[in-house]
Design an enzyme around this catalytic site. Structure first.
Site, PDB file in Angstrom:
ATOM      1  N   THR A   1      96.408  50.792 -35.087  1.00  0.00           N
ATOM      2  CA  THR A   1      95.747  50.720 -35.401  1.00  0.00           C
ATOM      3  C   THR A   1      95.256  52.009 -36.344  1.00  0.00           C
ATOM      4  O   THR A   1      95.268  53.146 -36.689  1.00  0.00           O
ATOM      5  CB  THR A   1      95.032  50.939 -33.883  1.00  0.00           C
ATOM      6  OG1 THR A   1      93.084  50.909 -34.274  1.00  0.00           O
ATOM      7  CG2 THR A   1      94.786  51.880 -33.764  1.00  0.00           C
TER       8      THR A   1
ATOM      9  N   CYS B   1      92.161  47.348 -41.725  1.00  0.00           N
ATOM     10  CA  CYS B   1      92.871  47.217 -40.589  1.00  0.00           C
ATOM     11  C   CYS B   1      93.978  45.962 -39.741  1.00  0.00           C
ATOM     12  O   CYS B   1      94.061  45.530 -40.209  1.00  0.00           O
ATOM     13  CB  CYS B   1      90.753  46.226 -39.940  1.00  0.00           C
ATOM     14  SG  CYS B   1      91.203  45.782 -37.967  1.00  0.00           S
TER      15      CYS B   1
END
Length: 230
Positions: free
Chosen positions: A83, A196
């Site tokens: 992440t 992202c």
């Protein structure tokens, strides 16, 4: 082959991509029946997401520190945090273990520099676009980092959490991202960092007028390079 340790679940939609990309890369390099040695500790994203939006980053860090320690105890030889946003607490995770932590911004920055791209547009959650934990790491590699304006950032952020993290892929949302990319290009961006790990599910190279630096792909490749390093 070294054993890769993945901290996943944020969201599992992109964690599955890490698993796929890493194993495909190992197969491509070592042979058709080869696959990666890896461990994945997949956290429950709900409490992490709640901590993010409440600004309780120290609480979220404790969850990920625990995950990293469990990976090391299980035999992992590096930690890959699947992440971008939670790299805000990367120093705490790195300090929690004695094995290498492979930072996602290093992989993206290296790819940009190697491509001769010194001005990049950054898409990600509002946390990633507005705070310095990723931008500063990219800037330290010689890059100029542009982010969308406030309304665009809000739209990009909403689509990530409301759609991409729950597996919703919308043509309408893709068009929103395409307009944001066009705006960044008009301001001088030479490439777009998909900052992202879910954005690559929505935006593919054919959807962008600029080259894409997909952090999911690049981070997974860095993990394979570590695993196969002599």
């Amino acid at each position: 082959m070294r054993t890769i340790g993945l901290i996943g679940g944020m969201s599992w939609e992109s964690s599955a991509e890490y698993y796929r990309i890493i194993n495909q890369r190992v197969r491509d390099q070592l042979g058709p029946l080869r696959s990666a040695q890896l461990l994945m500790y997949s956290v429950d994203f709900g409490p992490v997401e709640q901590a993010q939006h409440a600004g309780r980053w120290a609480h979220a860090a404790l969850i990920l520190e625990d995950a990293a320690r469990r990976l090391q105890a299980g035999g992992a030889e590096c930690v890959v945090l699947c992440t971008n946003t939670m790299h805000l607490v990367a120093p705490r995770i790195e300090a929690a273990v004695s094995i290498p932590f492979l930072h996602i911004a290093d992989a993206a920055g290296q790819a940009a520099v190697e491509a001769g791209t010194l001005t990049v547009g950054l898409l990600g959650t509002a946390f990633t676009m507005e705070q310095d934990f990723l931008k500063a790491r990219l800037a330290a590699q010689g890059l100029t980092v542009l982010v969308p304006d406030a309304d665009e950032r809000q739209a990009v952020h909403r689509i990530i959490y409301d759609e991409l993290c729950v597996g919703v892929i919308s043509d309408t949302s893709r068009q929103v991202y395409q307009r944001v990319i066009e705006s960044l290009a008009a301001r001088g961006a030479q490439a777009i960092v998909l900052g992202c790990t879910e954005i690559g599910l929505l935006i593919k190279p054919q959807h962008s007028e600029l080259p894409l630096l997909d952090t999911t792909e690049l981070h997974a490749q860095a993990a394979v390079a570590f695993a196969l390093e002599n």
